[in-house]
Design a protein around this motif. Structure first.
Motif, PDB file in Angstrom:
ATOM      1  N   CYS A  34       0.815  -1.215   0.000  1.00  0.00           N
ATOM      2  CA  CYS A  34       0.000   0.000   0.000  1.00  0.00           C
ATOM      3  C   CYS A  34       0.846   1.262   0.000  1.00  0.00           C
ATOM      4  CB  CYS A  34      -0.957   0.017   1.186  1.00  0.00           C
ATOM      5  SG  CYS A  34      -0.132   0.215   2.795  1.00  0.00           S
ATOM      6  N   TYR A  35       2.070   1.202   0.516  1.00  0.00           N
ATOM      7  CA  TYR A  35       2.926   2.388   0.579  1.00  0.00           C
ATOM      8  C   TYR A  35       3.414   2.775  -0.804  1.00  0.00           C
ATOM      9  CZ  TYR A  35       7.157   5.160   1.146  1.00  0.00           C
ATOM     10  OH  TYR A  35       8.113   6.127   1.028  1.00  0.00           O
ATOM     11  N   ALA A  42      -1.468   5.092   3.984  1.00  0.00           N
ATOM     12  CA  ALA A  42      -2.717   4.406   4.315  1.00  0.00           C
ATOM     13  C   ALA A  42      -2.519   3.356   5.410  1.00  0.00           C
ATOM     14  CB  ALA A  42      -3.298   3.741   3.062  1.00  0.00           C
ATOM     15  N   ASN A  44      -2.479   0.079   5.055  1.00  0.00           N
ATOM     16  CA  ASN A  44      -3.468  -0.990   4.871  1.00  0.00           C
ATOM     17  C   ASN A  44      -2.878  -2.390   4.926  1.00  0.00           C
ATOM     18  OD1 ASN A  44      -5.425   0.962   4.445  1.00  0.00           O
ATOM     19  ND2 ASN A  44      -5.254   0.891   2.222  1.00  0.00           N
ATOM     20  N   CYS A  45      -1.751  -2.609   4.244  1.00  0.00           N
ATOM     21  CA  CYS A  45      -1.337  -3.983   3.966  1.00  0.00           C
ATOM     22  C   CYS A  45      -0.610  -4.646   5.123  1.00  0.00           C
ATOM     23  CB  CYS A  45      -0.466  -4.026   2.717  1.00  0.00           C
ATOM     24  SG  CYS A  45       1.163  -3.251   2.904  1.00  0.00           S
ATOM     25  N   HIS A 148      -6.748  -4.665  -2.017  1.00  0.00           N
ATOM     26  CA  HIS A 148      -7.246  -3.532  -1.226  1.00  0.00           C
ATOM     27  C   HIS A 148      -6.123  -2.632  -0.707  1.00  0.00           C
ATOM     28  CE1 HIS A 148     -10.950  -6.251  -0.237  1.00  0.00           C
ATOM     29  NE2 HIS A 148     -10.920  -5.851  -1.494  1.00  0.00           N
ATOM     30  N   CYS A 149      -5.127  -2.396  -1.539  1.00  0.00           N
ATOM     31  CA  CYS A 149      -4.063  -1.485  -1.126  1.00  0.00           C
ATOM     32  C   CYS A 149      -4.523  -0.027  -1.194  1.00  0.00           C
ATOM     33  CB  CYS A 149      -2.826  -1.676  -2.004  1.00  0.00           C
ATOM     34  SG  CYS A 149      -3.018  -1.080  -3.706  1.00  0.00           S
ATOM     35  N   THR A 150      -5.583   0.239  -1.972  1.00  0.00           N
ATOM     36  CA  THR A 150      -6.206   1.563  -2.173  1.00  0.00           C
ATOM     37  C   THR A 150      -5.277   2.574  -2.831  1.00  0.00           C
ATOM     38  OG1 THR A 150      -5.679   2.490   0.023  1.00  0.00           O
ATOM     39  CG2 THR A 150      -7.709   1.196  -0.164  1.00  0.00           C
ATOM     40  N   ARG A 151      -4.232   2.127  -3.488  1.00  0.00           N
ATOM     41  CA  ARG A 151      -3.379   3.076  -4.210  1.00  0.00           C
ATOM     42  C   ARG A 151      -4.177   3.829  -5.278  1.00  0.00           C
ATOM     43  NH1 ARG A 151       2.467   0.353  -5.767  1.00  0.00           N
ATOM     44  NH2 ARG A 151       3.328   0.142  -3.660  1.00  0.00           N
TER      45      ARG A 151
END
Length: 683
Positions: A34-35, A42, A44-45, A148-151
């Motif tokens: 996610c980074y 975020a 997230n991961c 779902h990393c949302t990048r």
């Protein structure tokens, strides 16, 4: 200074940064999904967990900053077990379709599973299935692969400034979606590079090849005037995809959708052999010798003062130089690189470049846009402007037509007389410029193409002087944003009318009254149909568009991916492009065509190689030296023509972002974008 111990080695950092950044700076790679250094954190991961002495549990290295005296461990058994556990959870629902996934070979999930994953799976239940989403003609989706990393969500909201990509649901039921509509952003393709798995891929490139099958060539983009650094991936003489290269001073790591996806236009309507118009008025295939002999015959029988030359938006410096040498040899002063008629003061270099530099524009605290829409004219520059507004508090004002720029802007009206009020110190913008520490203005081609372009430039120079836009500390806030890839290169070369020479806007009428009887069109198409039928036209270009249709002699040239060449971007930076594929058929590099014409016309200097041309380029102007860094031009406020501005509305320089040149015009991908995104927005 901050002293930190990482894996038993002490390191010193000048400021507080995240743990993952600190580790990367000292050569320690921390796995992550996610980074991303260009996106907000975020967390997230949880793949980037590390052990920190004094902490009761592992902490995410992306979301925690280093502190003086901190002791960090990145390779302990505990960390290794944590990473294996995270990978096991991520792979629970990930499909085993690497053989058919376009991301295979370039997939972060593949690479990190190899290094940090377990050697077997304990999961026996059915995997989750998520329907694919519609994101438009550019992005293909296989959302079952999403981790779902949302990048993509953070890029859309924070960088692109649109809300077309978002997440619905929670936990295992979370889905990334666009609510089944195209992503309406000119930089949407960057989510393909950001996606660490195969959830988002290039729809035009889908199932076309593998990365190890392609030849990678580093070169320069020509779809706008920024000169973005790109990588062309080709196979068998065909371009299969274009990706951005990191160049922090220009495009960072981003690329516009037109630059990324318009490459299929290189295959359509190409010129692959010379043509000469016969007595019946039909273009017939000809040999190079016959076509060049025809041109030489016309040049020797036409008075020099009746010969004119125009250079188009995608033409490189080498070709323009030799075209200028040809015009000098025959004694003609009628040449111009400003096909659209935009005013430019070629004698004053600071008057036609982006003086602030692309890398510094987001540090301005006040910026006034004058007749420009950077979201369409330079999408990657618009990213920097948005960052300046959102992150740095830049105040943005606009004089000209309205358009959604993805950030707040104060409209001052679409009338050039507003510049007179600004010069007189009236209005909010005047007050802001007066108080600003780093003020800037950006003048677009819409302003310079108007009937008062020369007066507008002069007025803007006076505004720069009044509000101290150019300062002794090195700050220069006077900027001109071009839309043509090498317009600055043409101006640096002096490819403009000489004494008593005709400009681009004067040449066309001159063909109808007999003042011009022979015209060279070097990559020029849009104005070709306006030329008198009695004028002999020589067209040099790579697509059979309006220019070739009007021509009496057609000489096939090379597109930007098919030649090594120099382009000068809007900030005046000279950049070297490299050949990726061979041109089709018998097409030749443009400079070679003019070198042969010069040889046949008895020119003394011989140009046997591109090195010979570049030596002549450097003699013409030292801006073409191999020092490709940004260099400031000498500031001189004496530019344009003095006069009084009268009421006039500015018209957009670009009518459709997806079709601005002959390559994008013949791109089927850009045609789909025009239909689904551009025309869809207008309904």
């Amino acid at each position: 200074m901050i002293k930190v111990t990482i894996d038993h080695q002490q390191h010193v950092f000048p400021k507080a940064i995240s743990i993952i950044e600190a580790c990367q700076q000292v050569g320690i790679q921390i796995p992550h999904f996610c980074y991303h250094p260009k996106l907000d954190i975020a967390g997230n991961c949880r793949m980037c967990l590390v052990d920190v002495e004094g902490s009761r549990k592992p902490i995410p290295s992306c979301a925690n900053t280093i502190q003086d005296g901190m002791v960090i461990h990145t390779t302990t058994d505990h960390v290794k077990k944590d990473r294996e556990g995270v990978m096991e959870f991520l792979l629970i629902n990930h499909p085993l379709d690497c053989p058919v996934c376009d991301q295979a070979g370039e997939c972060d999930l593949q690479d990190q599973t190899l290094h940090y994953g377990r050697d077997r799976s304990r999961y026996m239940e059915e995997k989750r299935i998520v329907p694919s989403k519609h994101m438009g003609p550019l992005i293909s989706t296989t959302m079952t692969r999403c981790i779902h990393c949302t990048r993509c969500v953070r890029f859309a909201e924070d960088i692109a400034g649109v809300t077309d990509i978002g997440a619905v649901g929670r936990g295992e039921h979370m889905e990334i979606t666009t609510l089944e509509q195209a992503v309406k952003s000119e930089i949407s393709g960057n989510v393909i590079d950001l996606c660490p798995v195969g959830a988002l891929n290039s729809k035009p490139y889908q199932f076309q090849g593998r990365p190890w099958e392609l030849t990678h060539t580093d070169t320069i983009d020509v779809m706008d005037a920024l000169g973005s650094h790109i990588r062309v991936d080709s196979r068998g003489g065909q371009v299969f995809r274009i990706k951005p290269r990191e160049m922090e001073d220009i495009n960072e790591i981003w690329l516009s959708d037109k630059s990324r996806f318009a490459y299929d236009g290189l295959l359509s309507q190409r010129l692959d052999k010379p043509y000469v118009r016969d007595n019946k008025g039909t273009l017939q295939p000809a040999s190079w010798d016959d076509a060049l002999a025809n041109v030489v015959q016309q040049l020797t029988t036409t008075p020099s003062h009746k010969v004119a030359a125009l250079a188009g938006d995608l033409v490189d410096c080498e070709s323009m130089l030799l075209m200028k040498r040809l015009m000098q040899h025959i004694g003609s002063q009628h040449l111009d690189c400003r096909v659209v008629g935009a005013y430019a003061d070629a004698e004053n270099p600071a008057s036609f470049v982006f003086n602030t530099s692309l890398n510094d524009i987001d540090t301005a605290d006040v910026c006034v846009l004058i007749g420009t829409n950077p979201r369409w004219e330079a999408p990657v520059l618009n990213i920097r402007l948005r960052r300046g507004v959102v992150n740095n508090g830049m105040q943005m004002f606009r004089i000209g037509f309205e358009h959604d720029l993805t950030y707040p802007v104060v409209d001052l009206g679409n009338d050039v007389v507003v510049l007179t009020d600004l010069l007189a110190g009236k209005g909010k913008a005047a007050k802001a410029l007066k108080m600003a520490k780093r003020p800037a203005i950006i003048i677009g081609q819409s302003a310079l193409q108007s009937s008062q372009g020369s007066v507008i430039l002069n007025t803007c120079a006076k505004i720069a002087e009044k509000y101290n836009l150019v300062r002794d500390d090195g700050w220069n806030g006077f900027n001109v944003l071009h839309t043509a890839a090498n317009r600055v290169g043409g101006l640096d070369l002096g490819f403009v009318p000489g004494e008593n020479g005709l400009s681009a806007t004067d040449m066309i009428p001159a063909t109808h009254d007999g003042r011009i009887s022979l015209m060279f069109l070097l990559g020029v198409d849009d104005v070709a149909h306006k030329i008198s039928k009695n004028t002999f036209v020589v067209y040099i270009g790579h697509h059979g568009d309006k220019g070739a249709s009007r021509a009496d002699v057609v000489l096939p040239g090379c597109a930007y991916t098919e030649k090594s060449a120099i382009y000068v971007n809007t900030e005046g930076r000279s950049q070297y492009a490299h050949k990726a594929v061979n041109p089709p058929g018998d097409a030749r590099t443009d400079w070679q065509i003019f070198a042969e014409l010069l040889n046949r016309m008895g020119h003394q200097k011989q140009y046997a190689s591109i090195q010979d041309v570049r030596k002549d380029l450097q003699k013409e102007n030292n801006e073409f030296s191999e020092n490709r860094s940004f260099s400031k031009r000498h500031w001189d406020s004496n530019m344009g023509v003095k006069g009084t501005l009268v009421s006039e509305e500015l018209q957009p320089a670009i009518a459709n972002f997806y079709m601005t040149n002959v390559i994008s015009k013949y791109s089927k991908i850009m045609a789909q974008c025009t239909k689904e995104i551009f025309q869809g927005d207008k309904k």
